[in-house]
Design a protein around this motif. Sequence first.
Motif: not given
Length: 228
Positions: A92-99, A106-112, A155-159, A164-173
């Motif tokens: 599968t592919f995880t969309p939330t690993t894409q910055l 994050a940016i539109p919600m924070w800006l609102a 930026i902190a929200l998105g990063v 966290n998800l990228t590091a976890g997927h890499l450890l599992i891989q």
Amino acid sequence: MNLTFFDQFSTPEKIGIPLITLSLLMPTLMFPNKNNRWITNRLMTIQSWTTNLFTKQLMLPISQPGHQWSITLTSLMALLLTSNLLGLLPYTFTPTTQLSMNLGLAIPMWLATVLIGLRNQPTISLAHLLPEGTPMPLIPPLIMIETISLLIRPIALGVRITANLTAGHLLIQLTSTAVLTLLPTIPILSMSTMVVLFLLTILELAVAIIQAIVFVLLLSLYLQENIK
């Protein structure tokens, strides 16, 4: 073709068409819709109960004007949580690993939230940039620091969720690759590594849930700061 561990985070394509749109539509297609029956099935009942419970807990510390955000924040929570959990399945592919996607949320919600504060209570919103009782020489640097702190929030929200998800997927891989490599030569060590892999999978499952909740909770805190 040579592949790397980071190729799992690249957007898959079919006939030149990115499949990330299909990954984003999967959470919407998975949840059942309400019907006109008086008595619903068990799955619909559990979904309604969970949604109501989370919405109630999320809106509890927020004042009445912010309750109109309940549908938006609950829907965002369902999208992030489902995407994170589906990304743990094989092939599968995880969309939330894409910055780019996380920053796009994050940016539109924070800006609102910031614009709501500037519209409804501009004096109080601008007062957050300068603590009360600040000495005169410290006013310019403190305003700059608080402004940078405010701008870095999305930026902190998105990063945060991406890292966290990228590091976890890499450890599992990496761990799963070690299990397959050691299996023909050192089976005992391979079995021990498989136990570590199982524990890492449980940890990543918890991280996927926690990061989705933290993302929405921080947005709700930003909203609470900018409403009366």
